[in-house]
Design a protein around this motif. Structure first.
Motif, PDB file in Angstrom:
ATOM      1  N   GLU A 243       8.232  -1.132  -4.114  1.00  0.00           N
ATOM      2  CA  GLU A 243       7.920  -2.561  -3.937  1.00  0.00           C
ATOM      3  C   GLU A 243       9.011  -3.314  -3.175  1.00  0.00           C
ATOM      4  N   ARG A 244      10.219  -2.761  -3.123  1.00  0.00           N
ATOM      5  CA  ARG A 244      11.266  -3.400  -2.293  1.00  0.00           C
ATOM      6  C   ARG A 244      11.020  -3.069  -0.832  1.00  0.00           C
ATOM      7  N   TRP A 245      10.998  -4.074   0.000  1.00  0.00           N
ATOM      8  CA  TRP A 245      10.926  -3.847   1.434  1.00  0.00           C
ATOM      9  C   TRP A 245      11.601  -5.004   2.153  1.00  0.00           C
ATOM     10  N   SER A 246      11.706  -4.897   3.454  1.00  0.00           N
ATOM     11  CA  SER A 246      12.523  -5.835   4.238  1.00  0.00           C
ATOM     12  C   SER A 246      11.652  -6.704   5.137  1.00  0.00           C
ATOM     13  N   PRO A 247      11.237  -7.861   4.643  1.00  0.00           N
ATOM     14  CA  PRO A 247      10.434  -8.750   5.485  1.00  0.00           C
ATOM     15  C   PRO A 247      11.294  -9.472   6.518  1.00  0.00           C
TER      16      PRO A 247
ATOM     17  N   ALA B 191      26.419  -0.272  -2.851  1.00  0.00           N
ATOM     18  CA  ALA B 191      26.465  -1.667  -3.331  1.00  0.00           C
ATOM     19  C   ALA B 191      25.404  -2.515  -2.633  1.00  0.00           C
ATOM     20  N   TRP B 192      25.241  -2.305  -1.319  1.00  0.00           N
ATOM     21  CA  TRP B 192      24.191  -3.030  -0.584  1.00  0.00           C
ATOM     22  C   TRP B 192      22.817  -2.724  -1.180  1.00  0.00           C
ATOM     23  N   ALA B 193      22.593  -1.447  -1.501  1.00  0.00           N
ATOM     24  CA  ALA B 193      21.281  -1.069  -2.042  1.00  0.00           C
ATOM     25  C   ALA B 193      21.036  -1.754  -3.390  1.00  0.00           C
TER      26      ALA B 193
ATOM     27  N   THR C  90       0.816  -1.217   0.000  1.00  0.00           N
ATOM     28  CA  THR C  90       0.000   0.000   0.000  1.00  0.00           C
ATOM     29  C   THR C  90       0.852   1.271   0.000  1.00  0.00           C
ATOM     30  N   ARG C  91       2.151   1.135  -0.171  1.00  0.00           N
ATOM     31  CA  ARG C  91       3.014   2.319  -0.201  1.00  0.00           C
ATOM     32  C   ARG C  91       2.635   3.254  -1.354  1.00  0.00           C
ATOM     33  N   GLN C  92       2.607   4.534  -1.041  1.00  0.00           N
ATOM     34  CA  GLN C  92       2.277   5.550  -2.052  1.00  0.00           C
ATOM     35  C   GLN C  92       3.471   6.487  -2.207  1.00  0.00           C
TER      36      GLN C  92
ATOM     37  N   ALA D 256      15.923  -9.136   0.553  1.00  0.00           N
ATOM     38  CA  ALA D 256      17.140  -8.918   1.347  1.00  0.00           C
ATOM     39  C   ALA D 256      16.802  -7.983   2.493  1.00  0.00           C
ATOM     40  N   HIS D 257      17.163  -8.391   3.697  1.00  0.00           N
ATOM     41  CA  HIS D 257      16.880  -7.577   4.892  1.00  0.00           C
ATOM     42  C   HIS D 257      18.221  -7.203   5.522  1.00  0.00           C
ATOM     43  N   GLY D 258      18.522  -5.915   5.542  1.00  0.00           N
ATOM     44  CA  GLY D 258      19.771  -5.446   6.143  1.00  0.00           C
ATOM     45  C   GLY D 258      19.746  -5.615   7.650  1.00  0.00           C
ATOM     46  N   MET D 259      20.937  -5.840   8.226  1.00  0.00           N
ATOM     47  CA  MET D 259      21.007  -6.061   9.669  1.00  0.00           C
ATOM     48  C   MET D 259      22.252  -5.402  10.260  1.00  0.00           C
ATOM     49  N   GLY D 260      22.013  -4.566  11.288  1.00  0.00           N
ATOM     50  CA  GLY D 260      23.120  -4.009  12.062  1.00  0.00           C
ATOM     51  C   GLY D 260      23.140  -4.552  13.478  1.00  0.00           C
ATOM     52  N   GLY D 261      22.099  -5.294  13.847  1.00  0.00           N
ATOM     53  CA  GLY D 261      21.968  -5.801  15.209  1.00  0.00           C
ATOM     54  C   GLY D 261      22.659  -7.137  15.402  1.00  0.00           C
TER      55      GLY D 261
ATOM     56  N   THR E 177      16.534 -11.439  18.809  1.00  0.00           N
ATOM     57  CA  THR E 177      15.366 -11.156  17.955  1.00  0.00           C
ATOM     58  C   THR E 177      15.734 -11.308  16.486  1.00  0.00           C
ATOM     59  N   ASN E 178      16.858 -10.720  16.104  1.00  0.00           N
ATOM     60  CA  ASN E 178      17.288 -10.857  14.713  1.00  0.00           C
ATOM     61  C   ASN E 178      17.536 -12.327  14.352  1.00  0.00           C
ATOM     62  N   ARG E 179      18.143 -13.068  15.274  1.00  0.00           N
ATOM     63  CA  ARG E 179      18.441 -14.483  14.987  1.00  0.00           C
ATOM     64  C   ARG E 179      17.155 -15.268  14.753  1.00  0.00           C
TER      65      ARG E 179
ATOM     66  N   GLN F   1      30.501  -3.829   7.717  1.00  0.00           N
ATOM     67  CA  GLN F   1      29.443  -2.815   7.724  1.00  0.00           C
ATOM     68  C   GLN F   1      28.097  -3.356   8.208  1.00  0.00           C
ATOM     69  N   MET F   2      27.685  -4.478   7.679  1.00  0.00           N
ATOM     70  CA  MET F   2      26.350  -5.007   7.996  1.00  0.00           C
ATOM     71  C   MET F   2      26.227  -6.432   7.487  1.00  0.00           C
ATOM     72  N   LEU F   3      25.144  -7.079   7.874  1.00  0.00           N
ATOM     73  CA  LEU F   3      24.811  -8.392   7.310  1.00  0.00           C
ATOM     74  C   LEU F   3      23.590  -8.218   6.420  1.00  0.00           C
TER      75      LEU F   3
ATOM     76  N   PRO G 166       5.186  -3.434   4.641  1.00  0.00           N
ATOM     77  CA  PRO G 166       6.026  -2.344   4.126  1.00  0.00           C
ATOM     78  C   PRO G 166       5.777  -1.066   4.930  1.00  0.00           C
ATOM     79  N   ASN G 167       6.850  -0.418   5.351  1.00  0.00           N
ATOM     80  CA  ASN G 167       6.681   0.796   6.155  1.00  0.00           C
ATOM     81  C   ASN G 167       6.709   2.046   5.269  1.00  0.00           C
ATOM     82  N   GLY G 168       6.550   3.202   5.887  1.00  0.00           N
ATOM     83  CA  GLY G 168       6.478   4.448   5.126  1.00  0.00           C
ATOM     84  C   GLY G 168       7.781   5.212   5.152  1.00  0.00           C
ATOM     85  N   ARG G 169       7.717   6.435   4.708  1.00  0.00           N
ATOM     86  CA  ARG G 169       8.891   7.300   4.667  1.00  0.00           C
ATOM     87  C   ARG G 169       8.500   8.717   5.075  1.00  0.00           C
ATOM     88  N   ARG G 170       9.479   9.467   5.577  1.00  0.00           N
ATOM     89  CA  ARG G 170       9.253  10.892   5.818  1.00  0.00           C
ATOM     90  C   ARG G 170       8.978  11.582   4.487  1.00  0.00           C
TER      91      ARG G 170
HETATM   92  C1  LIG Z   1      22.370  -0.993   7.759  1.00  0.00           C
HETATM   93  C2  LIG Z   1      21.005  -1.522   8.161  1.00  0.00           C
HETATM   94  C3  LIG Z   1      20.850  -2.129   9.394  1.00  0.00           C
HETATM   95  C4  LIG Z   1      19.610  -2.672   9.754  1.00  0.00           C
HETATM   96  N1  LIG Z   1      19.504  -3.374  10.930  1.00  0.00           N
HETATM   97  C5  LIG Z   1      18.368  -4.059  11.207  1.00  0.00           C
HETATM   98  C6  LIG Z   1      18.306  -4.941  12.314  1.00  0.00           C
HETATM   99  O1  LIG Z   1      19.267  -5.132  13.069  1.00  0.00           O
HETATM  100  N2  LIG Z   1      17.140  -5.610  12.515  1.00  0.00           N
HETATM  101  C7  LIG Z   1      16.043  -5.457  11.711  1.00  0.00           C
HETATM  102  O2  LIG Z   1      15.025  -6.103  11.950  1.00  0.00           O
HETATM  103  N3  LIG Z   1      16.087  -4.630  10.633  1.00  0.00           N
HETATM  104  C8  LIG Z   1      17.209  -3.925  10.358  1.00  0.00           C
HETATM  105  N4  LIG Z   1      17.280  -3.118   9.243  1.00  0.00           N
HETATM  106  C9  LIG Z   1      16.105  -2.948   8.366  1.00  0.00           C
HETATM  107  C10 LIG Z   1      15.540  -1.529   8.465  1.00  0.00           C
HETATM  108  O3  LIG Z   1      14.822  -1.388   9.676  1.00  0.00           O
HETATM  109  C11 LIG Z   1      14.637  -1.251   7.246  1.00  0.00           C
HETATM  110  O4  LIG Z   1      15.425  -1.265   6.086  1.00  0.00           O
HETATM  111  C12 LIG Z   1      13.901   0.075   7.377  1.00  0.00           C
HETATM  112  O5  LIG Z   1      12.938   0.038   8.418  1.00  0.00           O
HETATM  113  C13 LIG Z   1      13.183   0.445   6.093  1.00  0.00           C
HETATM  114  O6  LIG Z   1      12.267  -0.558   5.767  1.00  0.00           O
HETATM  115  P1  LIG Z   1      12.283  -1.298   4.354  1.00  0.00           P
HETATM  116  O7  LIG Z   1      13.672  -1.822   4.112  1.00  0.00           O
HETATM  117  O8  LIG Z   1      11.258  -2.396   4.512  1.00  0.00           O
HETATM  118  O9  LIG Z   1      11.886  -0.302   3.309  1.00  0.00           O
HETATM  119  C14 LIG Z   1      18.502  -2.552   8.877  1.00  0.00           C
HETATM  120  C15 LIG Z   1      18.664  -1.923   7.640  1.00  0.00           C
HETATM  121  C16 LIG Z   1      19.898  -1.417   7.270  1.00  0.00           C
HETATM  122  C17 LIG Z   1      20.049  -0.770   5.907  1.00  0.00           C
END
Ligand SMILES: Cc1cc2nc3c(=O)[nH]c(=O)nc-3n(C[C@H](O)[C@H](O)[C@H](O)COP(=O)(O)O)c2cc1C
Length: 200
Positions: A23-27, A122-124, A10-12, A137-142, A81-83, A161-163, A185-189
């Motif tokens: 349409e890209r988001w992080s499940p 490159a990650w993007a 539903t992202r606009q 692909a879901h980015g992770m810093g945790g 939580t991430n695991r 940098q990240m996983l 899918p979340n929103g943006r400012r």
């Molecule tokens: C560098 C980086 C680190 C992130 N770390 C986490 C994380 O540790 N745990 C998590 O659930 N999501 C993490 N995310 C996902 C972000 O929360 C997510 O990309 C953001 O809320 C935007 O949502 P979207 O990717 O669905 O558009 C991370 C994303 C990036 C780019």
């Protein structure tokens, strides 16, 4: 609202933009489907074509497929939580950057101030290609960076940098109650908060 793989996004966008960006988001719900090395390489191929300062290409990737010894080690480095959700992905890519740059024709390597910024691009690209190819692909810093750096044997003068946790998106019913509520899918400012014509 409960999310299923077929749920509509539903992202606009406020301005006309190609649908691939909204349409890209992080499940967090993944099916547990394994990925092959070739499938991961196809995503890294997109990352390879990212732009970088002086075409320095500072990004480096360590790949862990489900079942690899490195898979367990990277999962172990994550916060609980991430695991809990990453365990159902198909691959984890540790995204690192090389801190130095050598100008063409010069032997002397100097600090590259743009190494982290360029590696973010490159990650993007990786994430966009995953989305376009039916993966997510879901980015992770945790995660514990020192622990993960030891697991991938990060060379000197590199930064972890990240996983990037990659897999096939699954049904939100697979998640805990707390994570299921966030599985959409979340929103943006608005851009008006972020961009000015002229100086800040
Ligand atoms: C560098 C980086 C680190 C992130 N770390 C986490 C994380 O540790 N745990 C998590 O659930 N999501 C993490 N995310 C996902 C972000 O929360 C997510 O990309 C953001 O809320 C935007 O949502 P979207 O990717 O669905 O558009 C991370 C994303 C990036 C780019």
């Amino acid at each position: 609202m409960r999310q299923s793989p077929s749920m509509r996004n539903t992202r606009q966008a406020d301005h006309p933009v190609d649908a691939q960006f909204t349409e890209r988001w992080s499940p967090r719900a993944f099916t547990g489907e394994a990925m092959t090395e070739a499938e991961v390489m196809a995503l890294l191929e997109a990352a390879r074509w990212a732009p970088s300062s002086n075409n320095g290409q500072p990004w480096r990737f360590a790949i862990a497929l489900r079942g690899d010894p490195l898979w367990d080690a990277l999962l172990d480095s994550m916060n609980p939580t991430n695991r809990s959700w990453a365990a159902h992905a198909g691959a984890i890519v540790a995204v690192a950057s090389y801190q130095l740059a050598a100008r063409a024709g010069s032997e002397a390597a100097k600090p590259n101030a743009m190494h982290a910024f360029d590696t973010g691009a490159a990650w993007a690209y990786l994430a966009m290609q995953a989305s376009l190819s039916g993966w997510a692909a879901h980015g992770m810093g945790g995660f514990d960076k020192e622990q993960a750096a030891r697991a991938i044997r990060l060379p000197a003068e590199h930064s972890l940098q990240m996983l990037a946790v990659i897999g096939r998106r699954g049904d939100a019913a697979l998640l805990s109650d707390a994570l299921r509520e966030r599985e959409a899918p979340n929103g943006r400012r608005p851009l008006t908060e972020l961009a000015v014509r002229g100086s800040f």
